[in-house]
Design a protein around this motif. Structure first.
Motif, mmCIF file in Angstrom:
data_model
loop_
_atom_site.group_PDB
_atom_site.id
_atom_site.type_symbol
_atom_site.label_atom_id
_atom_site.label_comp_id
_atom_site.label_asym_id
_atom_site.label_seq_id
_atom_site.Cartn_x
_atom_site.Cartn_y
_atom_site.Cartn_z
ATOM 1 N N GLY A 81 60.631 75.325 -33.293
ATOM 2 C CA GLY A 81 59.717 76.427 -33.652
ATOM 3 C C GLY A 81 59.559 76.560 -35.152
ATOM 4 O O GLY A 81 58.448 76.725 -35.681
ATOM 5 N N TYR A 82 60.689 76.467 -35.852
ATOM 6 C CA TYR A 82 60.634 76.642 -37.303
ATOM 7 C C TYR A 82 59.789 75.556 -37.957
ATOM 8 O O TYR A 82 58.979 75.812 -38.837
ATOM 9 N N GLY A 83 59.980 74.330 -37.469
ATOM 10 C CA GLY A 83 59.233 73.225 -38.036
ATOM 11 C C GLY A 83 57.737 73.391 -37.837
ATOM 12 O O GLY A 83 56.925 73.147 -38.738
ATOM 13 N N ILE A 84 57.339 73.813 -36.623
ATOM 14 C CA ILE A 84 55.913 74.026 -36.343
ATOM 15 C C ILE A 84 55.351 75.099 -37.271
ATOM 16 O O ILE A 84 54.275 74.940 -37.871
ATOM 17 N N ALA A 85 56.144 76.176 -37.437
ATOM 18 C CA ALA A 85 55.677 77.280 -38.284
ATOM 19 C C ALA A 85 55.458 76.803 -39.719
ATOM 20 O O ALA A 85 54.431 77.105 -40.357
ATOM 21 N N ARG A 86 56.418 76.047 -40.249
ATOM 22 C CA ARG A 86 56.304 75.562 -41.629
ATOM 23 C C ARG A 86 55.074 74.704 -41.793
ATOM 24 O O ARG A 86 54.320 74.845 -42.757
ATOM 25 N N ARG A 87 54.862 73.813 -40.871
ATOM 26 C CA ARG A 87 53.743 72.867 -40.968
ATOM 27 C C ARG A 87 52.421 73.624 -40.973
ATOM 28 O O ARG A 87 51.531 73.359 -41.771
ATOM 29 N N ILE A 88 52.295 74.590 -40.042
ATOM 30 C CA ILE A 88 51.040 75.352 -39.971
ATOM 31 C C ILE A 88 50.832 76.148 -41.255
ATOM 32 O O ILE A 88 49.721 76.232 -41.787
ATOM 33 N N GLU A 89 51.925 76.694 -41.768
ATOM 34 C CA GLU A 89 51.812 77.467 -43.001
ATOM 35 C C GLU A 89 51.330 76.591 -44.131
ATOM 36 O O GLU A 89 50.455 76.958 -44.915
ATOM 37 N N GLN A 90 51.909 75.398 -44.199
ATOM 38 C CA GLN A 90 51.542 74.500 -45.281
ATOM 39 C C GLN A 90 50.067 74.139 -45.212
ATOM 40 O O GLN A 90 49.359 74.153 -46.201
ATOM 41 N N ILE A 91 49.599 73.762 -44.060
ATOM 42 C CA ILE A 91 48.233 73.249 -43.936
ATOM 43 C C ILE A 91 47.204 74.365 -43.990
ATOM 44 O O ILE A 91 46.199 74.263 -44.687
ATOM 45 N N SER A 92 47.447 75.427 -43.223
ATOM 46 C CA SER A 92 46.385 76.429 -43.106
ATOM 47 C C SER A 92 46.486 77.538 -44.123
ATOM 48 O O SER A 92 45.673 78.454 -44.100
ATOM 49 N N GLY A 93 47.484 77.498 -44.974
ATOM 50 C CA GLY A 93 47.557 78.520 -46.025
ATOM 51 C C GLY A 93 48.054 79.848 -45.507
ATOM 52 O O GLY A 93 49.133 79.951 -44.944
ATOM 53 N N ASP A 94 47.209 80.867 -45.634
ATOM 54 C CA ASP A 94 47.705 82.225 -45.368
ATOM 55 C C ASP A 94 47.809 82.612 -43.918
ATOM 56 O O ASP A 94 48.300 83.690 -43.606
ATOM 57 N N LEU A 100 54.691 83.210 -33.178
ATOM 58 C CA LEU A 100 54.583 81.867 -32.622
ATOM 59 C C LEU A 100 55.323 81.729 -31.295
ATOM 60 O O LEU A 100 54.880 81.024 -30.385
ATOM 61 N N TYR A 101 56.457 82.421 -31.188
ATOM 62 C CA TYR A 101 57.321 82.190 -30.019
ATOM 63 C C TYR A 101 56.719 82.628 -28.690
ATOM 64 O O TYR A 101 56.771 81.875 -27.705
ATOM 65 N N PRO A 102 56.109 83.826 -28.638
ATOM 66 C CA PRO A 102 55.419 84.154 -27.377
ATOM 67 C C PRO A 102 54.306 83.168 -27.048
ATOM 68 O O PRO A 102 54.096 82.817 -25.886
#
Lengths: 908, 119
Positions: B32-45, B54-56
């Motif tokens: 979960g953490y990895g997915i969150a980081r990746r999305i944050e990096q690519i999509s910005g805010d 993300l978890y639900p």
């Protein structure tokens, strides 16, 4: 597709109570750990790293909730939660809950009770296969105003061959003497065509019924008996088939036994408990030859071809009638305009009762409405006290829909519990309640709490709960959070809308009660007037005991065939009856002369030819006849106006005589210029039954005053009385007047009667007062029910006012305390509160008056002797309602008056 | 560069789901953490805050059958739940990618037409 998969997974999670919460906790912990590591390596201090990590993750509780919502069924969980809470709330205020449940139980229970009667009577009147195919045929001569003139055998054959019907049958209800068992018994029986059971569509449980196409001219030797008769008289003998019976001294054999639950169709409960059916073609001996114009005054029932609607069948029937009229012009003079009309059988059976039942249902629905309004009021009142609780919940984040569903669940729970209680009470008390239902109601035996009735109760409870629970729920959840939380739990500006609604509800309740009370009052007066009406005869201390003489098929075996033979029997029995201790006078008549105690079949109009007035070709008017002994008029206290009554000299070989009543004199000898002719001395010619014309003229010898012997509501039906010593009758009633014990008299008369002829049965000994009472029974039932409902409505309305005023006083307690502290008189406070109560009552009465006027106008057909706008009733009810309103307001008013200003102001 | 922040929740949910699927497609099994980081990096805010939402969503995708999960060991030998794309998920990703591209092309054409003058 995806949604379905999710749903199924959620359902199974919910059912097995599996929780992924632990997994989520672990994942979140892991997530935070990783984030904190990254923060630390980015240079934050540990405390800051942890804080930033938490912020970035978001609200943990919200995440948990969303996660939980995703993995389970939040709707169902919420429902259970609401239910648990509702149950707790219910138990916390048991008094309130009990009152509400009792009120609902009353409303739903009463409504369900009436519905069960309607269900058995109006909705399912015929317990036969394909009941919509069954019709009743009636031949009329509208051209001369004659109805139900009967059908002749050739006409019956035409109907059977027309292709409109599967089967057609005549039926004639009567009684026969069954001999050969311990006591001669009189059993109710029907003479029918062989196709009768084919029309009904029922088969025998034992043996068989007749071939529907059997063409025997006379009576068939085989009869069908009922299950009841089989058990009663023959002890359920397994070898009953082929056993011989003697009915009216004719021998028959038992061919079949009807099933245990089978009931014949008919308008009276006697007809419905027919014990024996005999079939005949009705054109062999002793019937007259089958001419087209020889009509039998029998009922005709038929079963339509499958798929043929009654309207279409009527059309084809009209075509058949037209073609028959063209074919046989001599038998159908155009003046008469002969037609045959078919009515669905269900309609003919329940038509009379329908109006009363609909009235009852309307009344009970009003009671239900009133009790629901009362409960809604109570719920609103209590909900205001929970204002704080609602405010806190909303502040904590509850959605308004959640609050509403919570409150709705609470009220639904109350309503459903109330409904269940009501039905349960009804179920336990059903035997007791059925006693009050009048005997004459069709399908009495079938009134029960069936699934349909139960479903009705549930639907009503749930619907009422939703409708009347929604408004309080809606209003309560609409709050000004600030105001609610700050101080005021009780009555502030925010709840003004709620107060208005509650006042409107109470006014509505009062209006509805007023309507019910006025309806009850009108019915009561109507009934009372009917009861007190001048009868024209005196039923006190007279008992009528019935018997019947045998009517064998072969007249040569009949020992009472001529009037002289029968006169011997009658005179002897009358003489013997006079020897019974306590008896002062005796008389005898045929069954048609029992005042108010005879059924449709007994009395049929007979064509009347007045000498010099009716030409042979005209259709003569029909007049009701009965046959009586000379003492009859005196025993019944009927007054002679002109001429004379019968005397002993009138016998079979002397000129025939008759006595008529005033109404007959008025109608048939109207005279000129408004002055009636004197009918005494005029001669008439009466056609007997079955078309056998009497060869002699009958002279009218006397006129008696009108008496209400046909119906209490009808002042004067034309009647003609014949001498029983001149014209014999088979179905007799002996009258005894005096100090007799109605229970013992039957046995005493039986002893005397059977001393003369041991094979004559004796049955149904009733005082004439009882006969009178049963003729009124349906009306009385309606009246009692409506009065009961009105009383209940009044009680509920009183409670409603009491509750509302109580609450008002509570709300205004601060104001009142301040006024008292500032020096107001206590009596002024009392007046103020009472005035509030009276205002509500006045408003309720005003609205109710309008409704009452409408309802009483609709009810006009059921009233007797009282106008629908009767001032006395309206005024009286208003006074009663106002008094109740004042009384209900008085207690809270006293409480208000006795407020101690200091304690009240301190308490806030 | 920043995606508009005022999107409605369900629109965001839909696009977020797509982002999750694409991430798993590209990165392979992730926690979960990895997915969150990746999305944050690519999509910005978009997923800068409230990463827990993300978890639900992951649970919902799992219930729909697009992804599957199991416990595994993360980088620092900690116990973490790893998510991977299933066959169904892959198909769903392909379909939705195609739909998005179609929508984008139509909108782009619409804007182009506006610039030119139509006869």
């Amino acid at each position: 597709m995806r949604f379905l998969r999710r749903f199924l997974i959620r359902l199974s999670n919910f059912a097995t109570r599996r929780s992924a919460d632990q997994r989520l906790q672990d994942e979140i912990a892991e997530h935070l750990a990783l984030q904190i590591e990254e923060n630390l390596s980015a240079g934050m201090v540990p405390a800051e790293a942890r804080r930033q990590a938490r912020l970035k993750l978001g609200a943990a509780e919200a995440i948990r909730e969303d996660h939980h919502a995703e993995q389970s069924l939040p709707f169902v969980e919420n429902l259970f939660q609401d239910l648990r809470f509702a149950v707790r709330m219910l138990l916390r205020s048991p008094g309130f809950s009990l009152i509400v449940i009792a009120t609902i139980a009353l409303g739903v229970g009463a409504t369900t009770a009436i519905y069960s009667v309607i269900d058995a009577t109006l909705l399912h009147p015929l317990p036969y296969p394909h009941p919509s195919e069954m019709v009743r045929l009636e031949a009329n001569l509208p051209g001369v105003g004659a109805h139900d003139i009967g059908i002749s055998i050739p006409e019956l054959k035409d109907l059977q061959n027309s292709g409109i019907f599967q089967y057609v049958s005549l039926s004639f209800y009567g009684t026969n003497n069954l001999t050969g068992s311990t006591q001669p018994a009189s059993i109710s029986s029907k003479s029918v065509s062989p196709s009768y059971f084919a029309v009904l569509g029922v088969n025998a449980q034992l043996g068989r019924t007749w071939d529907p196409h059997d063409a025997t001219p006379g009576f068939l030797p085989d009869v069908v008996i009922s299950d009841g008769l089989w058990k009663r008289e023959f002890g359920a003998d397994p070898h009953i088939l082929g056993k011989s019976l003697r009915l009216d001294n004719d021998v028959y054999h038992v061919m079949g036994v009807m099933p245990a639950g089978f009931r014949d169709q008919g308008q009276t409960s006697d007809e419905r408990s027919t014990d024996m059916w005999a079939a005949a073609g009705f054109y062999g001996d002793p019937a007259p030859p089958p001419m087209r114009s020889t009509r039998f005054p029998f009922e005709a029932v038929a079963r339509l071809q499958p798929g043929l609607s009654p309207e279409a069948a009527q059309g084809r029937l009209d075509a058949l009638v037209a073609s028959l009229k063209k074919q046989y012009p001599a038998d159908y003079p155009s003046q008469g305009a002969w037609t045959i009309h078919l009515t669905p059988l269900a309609e003919t059976l329940v038509g009379k009762v329908r109006q009363s039942l609909i009235l009852l249902f309307g009344a009970v629905a009003l009671v239900l409405l009133i009790s629901c309004v009362n409960v809604a009021n109570l719920l609103l009142a209590r909900a205001s006290a929970r204002g704080r609780e609602m405010a806190v919940r909303q502040a904590l984040g509850a959605a308004r829909t959640r609050l509403i569903s919570q409150l709705l669940t609470e009220s639904l729970l109350l309503f459903v519990l109330g409904g269940i209680t009501g039905v349960a009470v009804l179920f336990c008390a059903r035997k007791f309640l059925l006693q009050f239902v009048p005997e004459s109601l069709p399908r009495l035996n079938d009134i029960s709490i069936s699934w349909g009735v139960l479903a009705f109760a549930i639907v009503v409870s749930v619907a009422a709960g939703t409708i009347f629970g929604l408004a309080p729920a809606w209003l309560t959840s609409r709050l000004d959070l600030n105001a609610a939380l700050r101080q005021e739990g009780r009555g502030s500006n925010g709840s003004r809308k709620r107060s208005r609604l509650r006042h409107a509800l109470v006014i509505g309740e009062l209006a509805l009660s007023l309507v019910l009370m006025i309806a009850a009052g009108l019915l009561l007066r109507s009934f009372w007037d009917l009861f007190k009406v001048q009868l024209g005869f005196n039923p006190t201390r007279v008992v009528a005991i019935e018997t019947s003489l045998p009517n064998p098929n072969d007249p040569t075996t009949d020992i009472y065939h001529t009037a002289t033979q029968e006169a011997v029997l009658l005179r002897e029995v009358l003489r013997r009856n006079r020897t019974i201790p306590g008896v002062e006078e005796t008389a005898v008549s045929d069954r048609a002369a029992i005042p108010l105690g005879h059924s449709q079949n007994d009395r049929r109009g007979v064509p009347l030819f007045r000498e010099g007035q009716e030409a042979q070709s005209n259709q003569p008017p029909l007049i009701d006849t009965s046959t009586v002994s000379p003492e009859y008029f005196h025993v019944l206290g009927m007054t002679l106006l002109r001429g004379r009554l019968f005397v002993d000299q009138d016998a079979e070989n002397t000129p025939l005589v008759a006595v008529i009543n005033q109404a007959a004199a008025r109608v048939y000898w109207p005279g000129k210029d408004g002055k009636g002719e004197d009918p005494v001395g005029k001669r008439v010619h009466l056609l007997g039954r079955l078309g056998r014309a009497r060869p002699d003229w009958t002279t009218i010898v006397g006129v008696i005053a009108d008496a209400r012997t046909e119906s209490l509501a009808d002042a004067g039906t034309p009647q003609i009385y014949l001498d029983i010593y001149q014209r014999p009758a088979k179905f007799l009633a002996f009258y005894v007047r005096g100090q007799v014990d109605p229970a013992a008299i039957s046995a005493q008369v039986r002893t005397q009667l059977q001393a003369v002829d041991a094979e004559l049965p004796v049955f149904r000994a009733e005082t004439l007062n009882d006969v009178l009472a049963s003729s009124l029974s349906v009306r009385r039932f309606s009246m009692e029910m409506v009065a009961l409902f009105a009383a209940t409505a009044l009680l509920l309305a009183g409670l409603g006012i009491y509750g509302t005023i109580s609450f008002l006083v509570n709300e205004q307690s601060r104001e009142i305390a301040i006024r008292l502290a500032l020096g107001a008189q206590r009596s002024n406070i009392l007046r103020m509160v009472l005035r509030q109560g009276l205002t509500l009552a006045a408003a309720g009465t005003g609205v109710g008056m309008v409704g009452a006027l409408v309802v009483s106008h609709l009810m006009a057909g059921l009233l007797f002797g009282v106008s629908p706008y009767d001032l006395l009733t309206f005024a009286g009810v208003t006074v009663v309602l106002t008094a109740v309103a004042i009384a209900s307001s008085y207690i809270p008013a006293l409480r208000a008056m006795r407020l101690d200003p200091i304690t009240t102001l301190h308490a806030e | 560069m920043c995606l508009p922040m005022k999107e409605k929740p369900d629109v965001l949910q839909g696009t977020l789901a797509l982002m999750v699927l694409k991430t798993l497609d590209v990165l392979g099994p992730q926690h979960g953490y990895g997915i969150a980081r990746r999305i944050e990096q690519i999509s910005g805010d978009v997923l800068a805050v409230n990463q827990g939402t993300l978890y639900p969503l992951l649970l919902k995708l799992e219930h729909e059958g697009s992804i599957a999960s199991e416990w595994g060991a993360s980088e620092n030998n900690r116990r973490a739940r790893f998510y991977r794309l299933t066959v169904t998920g892959r198909k769903q990703l392909q379909t939705e990618t195609r739909d998005w591209k179609q929508t984008a092309a139509i909108i782009a054409r619409f804007f182009e037409v506006k610039a030119e003058d139509l006869p």
